[in-house]
Design a protein around this motif. Structure first.
Motif, PDB file in Angstrom:
ATOM      1  N   VAL A 177       0.828  -1.205   0.000  1.00  0.00           N
ATOM      2  CA  VAL A 177       0.000   0.000   0.000  1.00  0.00           C
ATOM      3  C   VAL A 177       0.864   1.258   0.000  1.00  0.00           C
ATOM      4  N   LEU A 178       1.880   1.277   0.836  1.00  0.00           N
ATOM      5  CA  LEU A 178       2.742   2.462   0.929  1.00  0.00           C
ATOM      6  C   LEU A 178       3.572   2.658  -0.334  1.00  0.00           C
ATOM      7  N   ASP A 179       4.043   1.569  -0.939  1.00  0.00           N
ATOM      8  CA  ASP A 179       4.809   1.686  -2.179  1.00  0.00           C
ATOM      9  C   ASP A 179       3.924   2.156  -3.334  1.00  0.00           C
ATOM     10  N   ILE A 180       2.670   1.716  -3.357  1.00  0.00           N
ATOM     11  CA  ILE A 180       1.734   2.225  -4.358  1.00  0.00           C
ATOM     12  C   ILE A 180       1.478   3.716  -4.119  1.00  0.00           C
ATOM     13  N   ALA A 181       1.282   4.081  -2.848  1.00  0.00           N
ATOM     14  CA  ALA A 181       0.973   5.472  -2.505  1.00  0.00           C
ATOM     15  C   ALA A 181       2.097   6.416  -2.903  1.00  0.00           C
ATOM     16  N   LYS A 182       3.342   5.973  -2.759  1.00  0.00           N
ATOM     17  CA  LYS A 182       4.429   6.904  -3.067  1.00  0.00           C
ATOM     18  C   LYS A 182       4.578   7.138  -4.579  1.00  0.00           C
ATOM     19  N   GLY A 183       3.937   6.294  -5.381  1.00  0.00           N
ATOM     20  CA  GLY A 183       3.832   6.592  -6.806  1.00  0.00           C
ATOM     21  C   GLY A 183       2.593   7.397  -7.120  1.00  0.00           C
ATOM     22  N   ALA A 184       1.505   7.100  -6.397  1.00  0.00           N
ATOM     23  CA  ALA A 184       0.219   7.739  -6.693  1.00  0.00           C
ATOM     24  C   ALA A 184       0.143   9.185  -6.233  1.00  0.00           C
ATOM     25  N   VAL A 185       0.636   9.474  -5.037  1.00  0.00           N
ATOM     26  CA  VAL A 185       0.468  10.814  -4.467  1.00  0.00           C
ATOM     27  C   VAL A 185       1.156  11.898  -5.293  1.00  0.00           C
ATOM     28  N   PRO A 186       2.452  11.765  -5.626  1.00  0.00           N
ATOM     29  CA  PRO A 186       3.074  12.809  -6.452  1.00  0.00           C
ATOM     30  C   PRO A 186       2.427  12.923  -7.826  1.00  0.00           C
ATOM     31  N   THR A 187       2.033  11.790  -8.402  1.00  0.00           N
ATOM     32  CA  THR A 187       1.409  11.812  -9.727  1.00  0.00           C
ATOM     33  C   THR A 187       0.067  12.530  -9.666  1.00  0.00           C
ATOM     34  N   LEU A 188      -0.686  12.284  -8.616  1.00  0.00           N
ATOM     35  CA  LEU A 188      -1.973  12.971  -8.448  1.00  0.00           C
ATOM     36  C   LEU A 188      -1.780  14.477  -8.342  1.00  0.00           C
ATOM     37  N   LEU A 189      -0.785  14.896  -7.588  1.00  0.00           N
ATOM     38  CA  LEU A 189      -0.493  16.333  -7.489  1.00  0.00           C
ATOM     39  C   LEU A 189      -0.105  16.894  -8.850  1.00  0.00           C
ATOM     40  N   GLY A 190       0.633  16.091  -9.623  1.00  0.00           N
ATOM     41  CA  GLY A 190       0.988  16.516 -10.973  1.00  0.00           C
ATOM     42  C   GLY A 190      -0.228  16.681 -11.864  1.00  0.00           C
ATOM     43  N   VAL A 191      -1.158  15.735 -11.770  1.00  0.00           N
ATOM     44  CA  VAL A 191      -2.393  15.813 -12.558  1.00  0.00           C
ATOM     45  C   VAL A 191      -3.207  17.049 -12.179  1.00  0.00           C
ATOM     46  N   LEU A 192      -3.215  17.373 -10.882  1.00  0.00           N
ATOM     47  CA  LEU A 192      -4.013  18.498 -10.405  1.00  0.00           C
ATOM     48  C   LEU A 192      -3.430  19.857 -10.795  1.00  0.00           C
ATOM     49  N   PHE A 193      -2.104  19.949 -10.863  1.00  0.00           N
ATOM     50  CA  PHE A 193      -1.477  21.262 -11.020  1.00  0.00           C
ATOM     51  C   PHE A 193      -0.653  21.443 -12.303  1.00  0.00           C
ATOM     52  N   LEU A 194      -0.457  20.382 -13.061  1.00  0.00           N
ATOM     53  CA  LEU A 194       0.440  20.457 -14.208  1.00  0.00           C
ATOM     54  C   LEU A 194      -0.212  19.925 -15.477  1.00  0.00           C
ATOM     55  N   LEU A 195       0.518  20.027 -16.578  1.00  0.00           N
ATOM     56  CA  LEU A 195       0.082  19.449 -17.842  1.00  0.00           C
ATOM     57  C   LEU A 195       0.233  17.924 -17.782  1.00  0.00           C
ATOM     58  N   PRO A 196      -0.501  17.194 -18.627  1.00  0.00           N
ATOM     59  CA  PRO A 196      -0.420  15.722 -18.576  1.00  0.00           C
ATOM     60  C   PRO A 196       0.993  15.168 -18.711  1.00  0.00           C
ATOM     61  N   TRP A 197       1.779  15.711 -19.621  1.00  0.00           N
ATOM     62  CA  TRP A 197       3.132  15.176 -19.793  1.00  0.00           C
ATOM     63  C   TRP A 197       3.992  15.456 -18.564  1.00  0.00           C
ATOM     64  N   GLN A 198       3.758  16.589 -17.912  1.00  0.00           N
ATOM     65  CA  GLN A 198       4.516  16.908 -16.709  1.00  0.00           C
ATOM     66  C   GLN A 198       4.121  15.985 -15.559  1.00  0.00           C
ATOM     67  N   ALA A 199       2.835  15.696 -15.455  1.00  0.00           N
ATOM     68  CA  ALA A 199       2.372  14.758 -14.433  1.00  0.00           C
ATOM     69  C   ALA A 199       3.014  13.385 -14.633  1.00  0.00           C
ATOM     70  N   ALA A 200       3.151  12.971 -15.895  1.00  0.00           N
ATOM     71  CA  ALA A 200       3.788  11.686 -16.195  1.00  0.00           C
ATOM     72  C   ALA A 200       5.257  11.693 -15.772  1.00  0.00           C
ATOM     73  N   VAL A 201       5.931  12.814 -15.974  1.00  0.00           N
ATOM     74  CA  VAL A 201       7.337  12.922 -15.570  1.00  0.00           C
ATOM     75  C   VAL A 201       7.463  12.891 -14.051  1.00  0.00           C
ATOM     76  N   VAL A 202       6.535  13.531 -13.351  1.00  0.00           N
ATOM     77  CA  VAL A 202       6.532  13.479 -11.884  1.00  0.00           C
ATOM     78  C   VAL A 202       6.375  12.028 -11.420  1.00  0.00           C
ATOM     79  N   GLY A 203       5.454  11.304 -12.055  1.00  0.00           N
ATOM     80  CA  GLY A 203       5.284   9.893 -11.728  1.00  0.00           C
ATOM     81  C   GLY A 203       6.545   9.094 -11.997  1.00  0.00           C
TER      82      GLY A 203
END
Length: 194
Positions: free
Chosen positions: A60-86
């Protein structure tokens, strides 16, 4: 936006670098997962050594550490930038600064990234992982096939090409990190989950 992008990439990498498997094992007084089982810091090895609850918590924690930054990227950035954050969080798990850049195989963290970037693709990957792990008795076989299929699911779901490109990179790294597992699968010596 460039500042937010830089902060999320850097923060994603640092979060991805957190070795939750090691932290959970130490909290249970069981030492370092790198010294037992397959020597990996991920959920499957933690489960073998410390039991299902510890393995589930690591997952759960290993999934979360990929999901949380990516979610923030989706909320505040362009799609390609969110993918790079992930991708940054995924690379943090593979090459963690806290462990001298020697980390895990990246499956759970990649799942967290894919869960946010493309929920339908995530479901396809998880379904394939679970089916093949159940059918073969080898989590590595399920992980290889499931994660290897991620770019195909992305294409089927018509995700942006940048997201597909990042998924190809992550899938390729996961397959490379499983090269010893592939050898053991071929030789019939791979650990089972049954």
């Amino acid at each position: 936006m460039d500042f937010i992008f830089a902060v999320l990439v850097f923060g994603g990498y640092l979060l991805g670098s957190l070795p939750f498997g090691i932290l959970i094992m130490r909290l249970k007084g069981l030492g370092d997962p790198r010294e037992g089982g397959s020597g990996n810091i991920g959920a499957t090895n933690v489960m073998r050594i410390a039991g299902k609850p510890a393995g589930a918590a690591t997952l759960v924690l290993d999934i979360a550490k990929g999901a949380v930054p990516t979610l923030l990227g989706v909320l505040f950035l362009l799609p390609w930038q969110a993918a790079v954050v992930g991708l940054a969080s995924f690379l943090g798990h593979i090459f963690p600064v806290y462990l001298r850049f020697k980390g895990g195989k990246g499956v759970a963290t990649a799942l967290g990234v894919w869960m946010i970037l493309s929920p339908p693709a995530f479901l396809g990957v998880v379904a394939l992982i679970l089916f093949l792990a159940w059918r073969t008795g080898h989590m590595s076989a399920g992980s290889l096939a499931g994660c290897g299929s991620a770019p195909l699911w992305m294409i089927i779901n018509r995700e942006p090409w940048q997201v597909i490109t990042v998924s190809i990179m992550m899938s390729a790294i996961i397959v490379f990190r499983h090269r010893d597992n592939i050898t053991r699968l071929i030789q019939g010596k791979e650990n089972t989950i049954r």
